[in-house]
Design an enzyme around this catalytic site. Structure first.
Site, short mmCIF file in Angstrom:
data_model
loop_
_atom_site.label_atom_id
_atom_site.label_comp_id
_atom_site.label_asym_id
_atom_site.label_seq_id
_atom_site.Cartn_x
_atom_site.Cartn_y
_atom_site.Cartn_z
N SER A 240 10.82 -2.80 8.48
CA SER A 240 9.94 -1.97 9.32
C SER A 240 10.77 -1.28 10.40
O SER A 240 11.60 -1.92 11.06
CB SER A 240 8.86 -2.84 9.97
OG SER A 240 8.09 -3.49 8.99
N ASP B 180 0.70 -6.16 10.05
CA ASP B 180 2.01 -5.88 9.46
C ASP B 180 2.17 -6.45 8.05
O ASP B 180 3.15 -6.19 7.38
CB ASP B 180 3.10 -6.43 10.38
CG ASP B 180 4.51 -6.02 9.98
OD1 ASP B 180 4.67 -4.90 9.46
OD2 ASP B 180 5.44 -6.80 10.16
N GLN C 176 2.74 2.65 10.17
CA GLN C 176 4.08 2.08 10.17
C GLN C 176 4.99 2.86 9.23
O GLN C 176 4.57 3.25 8.14
CB GLN C 176 4.05 0.62 9.71
CG GLN C 176 5.41 -0.07 9.72
CD GLN C 176 5.32 -1.51 9.24
OE1 GLN C 176 5.66 -1.83 8.11
NE2 GLN C 176 4.86 -2.41 10.13
#
Length: 296
Positions: free
Chosen positions: A236, A212, A286
């Site tokens: 996110s 991430d 993502q």
């Protein structure tokens, strides 16, 4: 305020992944409890919740069943000062595959909802994308401490001293200066600062944690933005990860990311992780909310 860095970020990572079992509580869910790796800071890092959710799900399957995918939605910001409760529902255990639904809760409200899938390893067709060639070795690149350690600012200190991963940029860093090439591509070498135990589950979870860090960065690069852009609001929305092959998170991993799309104040990043000898070990994706003051 005097800055007090985490004494051992790698041990802090391992402690964060060592979830408590919730006192054996179980209704329709197996219950686990975790804490944040950086107490005292504001919002919980998304990769932490992903890694803990994966770990919680791993605790409920037979050891020979290996996590191969995780799909999660970030629903609310997490508070680093509060524990996180993970509820795991055992959705299915088939002959070869198992599925688990994981909710992460704080103060009774879900901050993450995810589905994880596990498989008994099997033989079959085998191919992979090739790793990018002719990239500099990690040893030739500056560390985050060398780039940011001299800057007396909380975010710079956090990146330089609190992260459990050594992350070395192949593409030019965009902490303060936009990417001169303006391409939707980012590449870094990553590995934990210190060795991890010989537990494959720990290494899979650690890679989820690191996945991430920079996945939305290709979007910023293409549009001439930096991580210190004034008025920028990034969050996110969801995150997916597929583990393809075994690898260690305490050995150098090449993490390359690109962005196929940005629209409607959202941006999509896609990443691939390779071992140093070119083995594709994971793919990530993502989508993030990306708001900038010039569009208000």
């Amino acid at each position: 305020m005097t800055y007090s860095p985490i004494a051992d970020p790698t041990q802090a990572l391992l402690d964060m992944l060592d979830l408590a079992d919730g006192g054996g509580a179980r209704t329709l869910e197996d219950i686990f409890v975790g804490h944040s790796i950086s107490p005292g800071r504001g919002r919980v890092y998304g990769g932490q919740v992903l890694a803990q959710a994966a770990t919680a799900a791993m605790r409920t399957v037979e050891t020979e069943r290996i996590i191969h995918s995780l799909h999660g939605y970030f629903l609310r910001p997490g508070d680093v000062s509060q524990p996180i409760t993970f509820g795991v529902e055992r959705i299915r255990d088939g002959r070869s595959f198992s599925a688990r639904r994981v909710h992460a809760y704080q103060e009774g409200r879900a901050i993450l909802s995810a589905i994880a899938s596990f498989q008994v390893p099997a033989r079959g067709l085998d191919h992979q994308d090739e790793a990018p060639r002719n990239l500099p070795d990690p040893e030739s690149l500056p560390t985050a401490v060398e780039l940011l350690g001299h800057i007396d600012a909380p975010e710079a200190r956090s990146v330089a001293y609190e992260r459990p991963f050594d992350m070395r940029y192949i593409t030019e860093p965009i902490y303060f200066t936009p990417d001169s090439r303006g391409e939707p591509f980012n590449a870094v070498w990553i590995k934990t600062l210190k060795p991890l135990p010989d537990d494959p589950h720990v290494h899979r979870a650690a890679l989820a944690y690191a996945s991430d860090y920079t996945l939305l960065e290709p979007i910023l690069r293409l549009h001439g933005k930096t991580w210190t852009e004034r008025g920028m609001n990034l969050a996110s929305l969801d995150h997916a990860m597929w583990w393809h092959r075994e690898a260690r998170a305490d050995e150098w991993v090449l993490y390359v990311q690109s962005s196929p799309n940005a629209s409607s104040a959202r941006g999509l990043g896609v990443g691939r992780m390779f071992t140093r000898d070119g083995k594709l070990i994971a793919t990530t994706a993502q989508e993030g909310m990306m708001r900038f003051p010039e569009f208000h």
